[in-house]
Every structure is written in C-alpha cells, then in structure tokens.
Design a protein around this motif. Sequence first.
Motif, short mmCIF file in Angstrom:
data_model
loop_
_atom_site.label_atom_id
_atom_site.label_comp_id
_atom_site.label_asym_id
_atom_site.label_seq_id
_atom_site.Cartn_x
_atom_site.Cartn_y
_atom_site.Cartn_z
N UNK A 1 41.03 44.05 46.28
CA UNK A 1 42.05 43.92 45.24
C UNK A 1 41.48 44.05 43.84
N UNK A 2 40.34 43.40 43.57
CA UNK A 2 39.81 43.38 42.20
C UNK A 2 38.34 43.80 42.12
N UNK A 3 37.78 44.28 43.23
CA UNK A 3 36.37 44.66 43.23
C UNK A 3 36.05 45.88 42.41
N UNK A 4 37.07 46.64 42.00
CA UNK A 4 36.84 47.86 41.23
C UNK A 4 36.54 47.56 39.75
N UNK A 5 36.74 46.32 39.32
CA UNK A 5 36.46 45.93 37.94
C UNK A 5 34.96 45.76 37.76
N UNK A 6 34.45 46.06 36.57
CA UNK A 6 33.03 45.86 36.29
C UNK A 6 32.69 44.39 36.51
N UNK A 7 31.61 44.15 37.24
CA UNK A 7 31.28 42.78 37.62
C UNK A 7 32.24 42.25 38.66
N UNK A 8 32.69 43.15 39.53
CA UNK A 8 33.76 42.80 40.47
C UNK A 8 33.41 41.67 41.41
N UNK A 9 32.11 41.53 41.77
CA UNK A 9 31.77 40.48 42.73
C UNK A 9 31.95 39.10 42.12
N UNK A 10 31.73 38.97 40.81
CA UNK A 10 32.00 37.70 40.14
C UNK A 10 33.50 37.40 40.18
N UNK A 11 34.32 38.45 39.97
CA UNK A 11 35.77 38.29 40.06
C UNK A 11 36.18 37.86 41.47
N UNK A 12 35.53 38.47 42.47
CA UNK A 12 35.82 38.13 43.86
C UNK A 12 35.50 36.65 44.11
N UNK A 13 34.37 36.22 43.59
CA UNK A 13 33.96 34.82 43.74
C UNK A 13 35.04 33.89 43.20
N UNK A 14 35.53 34.17 42.00
CA UNK A 14 36.54 33.33 41.37
C UNK A 14 37.87 33.43 42.14
N UNK A 15 38.23 34.64 42.53
CA UNK A 15 39.49 34.84 43.24
C UNK A 15 39.52 34.14 44.58
N UNK A 16 38.42 34.20 45.32
CA UNK A 16 38.37 33.55 46.63
C UNK A 16 38.39 32.02 46.46
N UNK A 17 37.73 31.53 45.40
CA UNK A 17 37.80 30.09 45.12
C UNK A 17 39.24 29.65 44.90
N UNK A 18 40.02 30.52 44.28
CA UNK A 18 41.43 30.23 44.03
C UNK A 18 42.17 30.00 45.35
N UNK A 19 41.89 30.87 46.34
CA UNK A 19 42.53 30.72 47.65
C UNK A 19 41.96 29.52 48.40
N UNK A 20 40.63 29.40 48.39
CA UNK A 20 39.99 28.35 49.16
C UNK A 20 40.39 26.97 48.65
N UNK A 21 40.61 26.88 47.33
CA UNK A 21 41.00 25.60 46.72
C UNK A 21 42.32 25.10 47.29
N UNK A 22 43.17 26.01 47.72
CA UNK A 22 44.49 25.63 48.20
C UNK A 22 44.45 25.03 49.61
N UNK A 23 43.28 25.00 50.23
CA UNK A 23 43.17 24.42 51.56
C UNK A 23 42.24 23.22 51.58
N UNK A 24 41.08 23.32 50.93
CA UNK A 24 40.06 22.28 51.09
C UNK A 24 40.25 21.09 50.16
N UNK A 25 40.65 21.35 48.90
CA UNK A 25 40.80 20.27 47.94
C UNK A 25 39.50 19.68 47.44
#
Length: 426
Positions: A86-110
């Motif tokens: 979804x967002x890996x095409x942006x410069x520094x995309x892996x950092x964006x991926x890290x933040x984006x996945x944290x957004x999803x993971x936060x909704x389950x683990x707390x």
Amino acid sequence: MLMLIIFAALIAMICLNVPIAVALAVSGVLGLLISEGPDSLVSIALDMYDGSTKFSLIAIPMFVLAGAIMNAGGVTDRLINFVSALIGFVKGGLAMVNIGVSLFFAEISGSAVADVAALGSILIPQMKKRGYSAPLAAAVTSSSASLAIIIPPSIPMILYATSANTSVEQLFVAGVVPGLLGAFGLMFVAYLFARRYNLPVEEAFNLRRLRRTFVEALPAFTLPVIILGGIFGGFVTATEAAGLAVIAAFVVGLWYRQIDLRHLKRAMLDGGMQTAVVMLLVAASVLMGGFLTRAQMPQELAAAILDFTDNKYVILLILNFFFLVIGFFLHSAAAIILVVPIVIPLISAAGIDPVHFGLVVTLNLAIGQQTPPVASVLITSCAVARANIWAVSKVNVYFVAVLLVVLLMCTYIPAIPMFLVEYFYR
C-alpha cells in the motif's frame, strides 16, 4: 508529617530498586499502621484481592493473549505484506510500513512492549539491510509502538478507567482520532529522514500485488472490526470484546494454518508475566489508595491547586507537566495506579471531563515510554536493534516531538478526542 514520612519511604524503596508494587504495598501498610493501628490491617488481604479482580481488568490478559496468537498465527506477516504493497512505494517506505503495521497491531494487542517485540524482530533487521541506521530503525519502531496505548484497545486506558471509575468504552473511542494524527505525524517525520538520508523505495506501486495482499490479509482485518465495531456499536463491553478478540485471533490463525506453537507458548508466558506485574500493582495500590483516602490527601491537593487557579486549562498544563515528569521514572501502569486516584478529585472540582483527562494521561505516558531513564518501550527497541539508547534518543526526539504536538492539541482542543465520544455516547 505522616504523609511526608510515607512518601519518603516510598521514594527511598524505589531508589533502592525495590519493585514498585512491593514499595506501594509496604508504604500503604506503614501508613495505615501508624495512623489507625494494627486493627486496620485485618482485611488488607481481602481488599487487595477485591481490587485486583474487577471485571474490567480481565480485558488486560485477554488482549495480550490475542496479540500473542495473532503474531504466532502468521497474521503479522500478512499485515506487513499488505501495508508494504500500500505505501512501500514512498521514499523510506519500510519506515512507513513499520508505522502502518503498528497502527493495525495496536488495535489488537493494546501493549506497546508487545508491539516492539513482535514487529521489531521482523522489521528492524530488514530496515538495517536497506541502509537505515540502527538508531533510526529503533526510533521509528519505538515511537510507532506507542500508538498501541493511544489507539484502542489500550491496557493503560483500562487501568485508568478502573482507577478513575469512568467508561473504558468511551476512552477507547476518544483514542481513535489522536492515534491516527500521531501515525500521520510519525510518517511525515520518517519521510523527512528518508529524504535527508536518501533511503530507498521498497518497490513500485503494483495494483495487482495490492489486491493479492489485501485478499490474503482480509481475515486479519476482521479482528479490529470485531473489537472496535462491537465496542462502538454498543454490542459488547471492552472486556467482552477482549474475549471475542482471542477467539477471532485463534480462528484467523487456524485459517492461515500457520500457528507456531513454540512461539505461541513463549508469547503466552511473557504475556502472563506482564499481566501478573500489572495485577500486583493494582492490588498493592488498593492499600496506598485506602491510606490516601483516609488521610484526605486527594481533597487537600485539589483545594491547594484550586486556591492557586480555577482555570481548567492552567490546571491541565500543571498536570501535563507533572505526568511528563512522572513518566520519566515510572512505567505507565505504576504511574496511573499511583497518581490518578490522587488527582481525580481535582479533575472533578475543575469541571474537566474524566474521559478527556484519561486521553491526556495516556498520551503523557506514551511519551514517557520514550524518555529515559525508564523508557520501557525504547529500551526494548534498542535491545532488538542492538543500538545505544542515547544514540537512539537523539533521533527519537523528533518523533517524540510529534507525540508532544498531539498531546497539546488534544489537551487544548478537546473536540479532537471527544468528537467521536459525543457522537456515539452523548
């Protein structure tokens, strides 16, 4: 004079590295013993048991378990693949991926520590391979993990609601908009770093890959729908949603046929120890809370500050500064359990909404997780990245600045956290 002796004893024990729960319990017992005599200690075991078995607290181990099952069942890998497409095409995309996945993971683990442990072990090595410095990789992972205590479900929010006797569900709803603002702010800072250091793009945008990874991750997307949809719709309480999250995470793991039992066992043991520490803190806080209530300290504090000013925004500024300082030295659970019962009478007297204040407290403690010397989340991220904590802190200060901006916005523009609460509940 007695209050001074008790708090001096508490601080001394903490400085001697006595576990905070033990220090709280000993100080509370000492206060009751001096002020009311041995007869006041007859029922302390029952009081501690009752305080740690409140229904809302059951959600804590449930959300931790749901996060463990999700990580062991291949859910995390699917989320990473989808966000990367979804967002890996942006410069520094892996950092964006890290933040984006944290957004999803936060909704389950707390749990922010669970977020770092689960995602950092996967993403930090990949970031280092692609040219990210270890301090930058650790800072991105650490700061984005703090979204786990802003976005629902949030373990600190559950503890606050229990301490302040307010609605867990409304607190969860209040965290949605600030969490999203924080995520976008962190992504913007990550993009600036990517431009500065010419970090790579992951891959060109590919609609076919996006469609494929979305279909693969679709079962995983049912988890936040079940949790947040159930709570927002008024179908379940936060505790019931936690139980549903465990069942849903297990079903999704079976669907993927990828549950790693060894990983799951280790994660469950870690989660059990984390929960035990929190519950022991809750139980110990009952003793200290009983002593403080009988000594009328919360009421005296409220009266002293209200004599100084009755402007609620000035009071919020004072409390923001106080919680930021507390966050340097105490873990979020300990800070909430120790401090919130003391300041709640002040909040009520100043006319501040306890849900709004709960979101402010949570944001303060999210920042505290990033600031040494305690900085539990930052230390975990540094350990995974094998990076020096001070080198990481020099980079992380820019991401912490984003959280500070979100804190100030939510403090002085109450509509930001409270808009959805007003819409759904009032």
